[in-house]
Write an enzyme that holds these catalytic residues in place. Structure first.
Site, short mmCIF file in Angstrom:
data_model
loop_
_atom_site.label_atom_id
_atom_site.label_comp_id
_atom_site.label_asym_id
_atom_site.label_seq_id
_atom_site.Cartn_x
_atom_site.Cartn_y
_atom_site.Cartn_z
N ASP A 253 44.87 -29.13 32.72
CA ASP A 253 43.88 -28.70 31.66
C ASP A 253 43.65 -29.90 30.70
O ASP A 253 45.01 -30.58 30.16
CB ASP A 253 44.34 -27.65 31.01
CG ASP A 253 43.08 -26.94 30.05
OD1 ASP A 253 42.16 -26.33 30.46
OD2 ASP A 253 43.21 -27.27 28.67
N ILE A 254 42.55 -30.55 30.34
CA ILE A 254 42.44 -31.51 29.40
C ILE A 254 42.96 -31.13 28.08
O ILE A 254 42.49 -30.36 27.52
CB ILE A 254 41.00 -32.14 29.46
CG1 ILE A 254 40.61 -32.40 30.96
CG2 ILE A 254 40.89 -33.38 28.35
CD1 ILE A 254 39.14 -33.15 30.87
N ASN A 261 34.44 -33.50 22.82
CA ASN A 261 33.04 -33.33 22.63
C ASN A 261 32.49 -33.18 21.10
O ASN A 261 31.29 -33.67 20.96
CB ASN A 261 32.87 -31.58 22.95
CG ASN A 261 32.79 -31.54 24.52
OD1 ASN A 261 32.32 -32.43 25.46
ND2 ASN A 261 33.17 -30.46 25.01
N GLU A 297 37.26 -27.35 31.30
CA GLU A 297 37.91 -28.50 31.22
C GLU A 297 39.28 -28.43 32.31
O GLU A 297 40.15 -29.27 32.10
CB GLU A 297 38.21 -29.22 29.95
CG GLU A 297 39.30 -28.40 29.25
CD GLU A 297 38.72 -27.34 28.25
OE1 GLU A 297 39.35 -26.51 27.49
OE2 GLU A 297 37.68 -26.86 28.75
#
Length: 408
Positions: A253-254, A261, A297
């Site tokens: 997971d980022i 964003n 993500e």
């Protein structure tokens, strides 16, 4: 030299056409060799050839029987066989079929030159020859060269012999007109068969396209959650059934993706996802690894026949390389880190694929709680929990997981 995607696609389509032609040829004509055996005995009897030349006719029948049996037993290679194997089969099959055609052409020529056979009986043999030529024109549309070659072998010598006999020139004229019709019919049948192949190919491509879209993530081109879930289920079932088979799972997971964003915009955020997907593919290539985007993500890796230690080493190397080399999008350098959970399927603890996924998902969130940009394995958590239960270590204070995955 590596083929371009267009060349690879063209090769794949040509191969599928060849496989279809092979299957069609056999299904249509596998029993065709026995037709000559149906026509020869009565013809040999009425013409008197069997009475005058019994040994020769027995030899002819044996040749036709052998060719028919060999032809029937020449089962096409599997669809997955190499193109060269398919082509060699076509060549051998055509040679066997042509041996029957050539044998009949010799018998027909024999009847025409035999002065002891009445013209009416010679015309009877011509009907059989025309029937076989018609079969070649309409049945062997999958192999145009073979169809034309067979028709020429049957009709050209016959027409020449008929023209040389003044008493048979009227049948020769009629046969010449019919030969012209057969040439036209054979060409038309082959064109229709080619159009059918093109239509089948177009429908197959459309089906494959929709199938690919249904199993692929549109943004990154990786496998999507559906494909990931099906594959994980299959690998876990394999591990349950087969001794020695194993499967490891990694979830990535980022970290702070929402911040990326918010700071750079969703266009850059999408580019980050695409770049990360390409790096994952490069780092985990091979048939034994599936790389998928499982949502937002988050990405997943299914590693077949890889234990937890090896899986951890590989994902840790990827994490370090990603941390050391930021992603560059549209000239903007975006530092990206990931939190990773890793685990190997254990039937006693996980029971099924859902159990494995849940355990690795917990490990991934433990990596986030422990400061992000790190790898945590399922076995680490299991050991820690066991120690906690035995009172060997005080349970660590756990902060609640902050919001949804898109907000970390």
């Amino acid at each position: 030299m590596t083929a371009t995607p267009m060349e690879a696609d063209s090769h794949r389509r040509a191969r599928r056409r060849l496989v279809t032609r092979v299957a069609d040829t056999y299904s249509r004509s596998a029993n065709g060799g026995f037709l000559y055996l149906v026509a020869l005995p009565p013809l040999a009897h009425v013409t008197g050839l069997s009475a005058r030349y019994p040994l020769t006719m027995i030899l002819v029948v044996l040749v036709l029987v052998l060719a028919a049996v060999v032809r029937r037993r020449m089962v096409p290679p599997a669809a997955a066989a190499d193109v060269d194997v398919q082509r060699r089969w076509v060549t051998r099959y055509c040679l066997v079929a042509l041996s029957s055609i050539l044998t009949w052409a010799i018998v027909q020529a024999w009847i025409l030159v035999d002065a002891g056979i009445e013209p009416l009986l010679k015309c009877v043999s011509l009907f059989a020859t025309l029937a076989f030529s018609t079969v070649l024109a309409h049945l062997y549309t999958s192999l145009m060269r073979f169809s034309i070659s067979g028709i020429l072998i049957l009709l050209v010598p016959t027409l020449l012999l008929l023209w040389l006999d003044p008493a048979m020139q009227v049948p020769a004229l009629a046969m010449a007109f019919y030969a012209g019709y057969l040439a036209t019919a054979a060409a038309r049948s082959c064109r229709e068969y080619q159009r059918r192949l093109e239509l089948d190919e177009a429908l197959r491509n459309q089906r494959d396209k929709y199938e690919l879209l249904s199993r692929t993530d549109a943004l990154t081109g990786l496998c999507n959650r559906r494909t990931f879930t099906e594959t994980l289920n299959a690998r876990v079932r394999e591990a349950q059934w087969l001794d020695g088979a194993g499967v490891s799972l990694a979830l990535l997971d980022i970290d702070h993706f929402k911040s990326i964003n918010d700071r750079h915009g969703h266009v850059i955020g999408d580019e980050v996802l695409r770049h990360l997907a390409r790096r994952l593919e490069a780092a985990f290539d091979g048939d034994e690894v599936m790389v998928a985007r499982t949502g937002g993500e988050e990405f997943g890796l299914i590693l077949r026949d890889v234990d937890e230690v090896e899986a951890m080493i590989r994902v840790e190397a990827f994490r370090e390389a990603l941390h050391a080399r930021p992603i560059v999008c549209a000239g903007i350098e975006v530092p990206v880190t990931v939190s990773i959970g890793v685990g190997r399927f254990d039937a006693d603890r996980h029971r099924d694929d859902d159990g494995l996924y849940g355990a690795v998902d917990v490990a991934m969130y433990a990596a986030k709680q422990q400061g992000r940009n790190r790898v945590v394995t399922d076995s680490m958590l299991a050991s820690s929990l066991a120690m906690d239960r035995q009172g060997l270590a005080a349970p660590p204070a756990r902060a609640p997981i902050a919001g949804a995955r898109g907000d970390d």
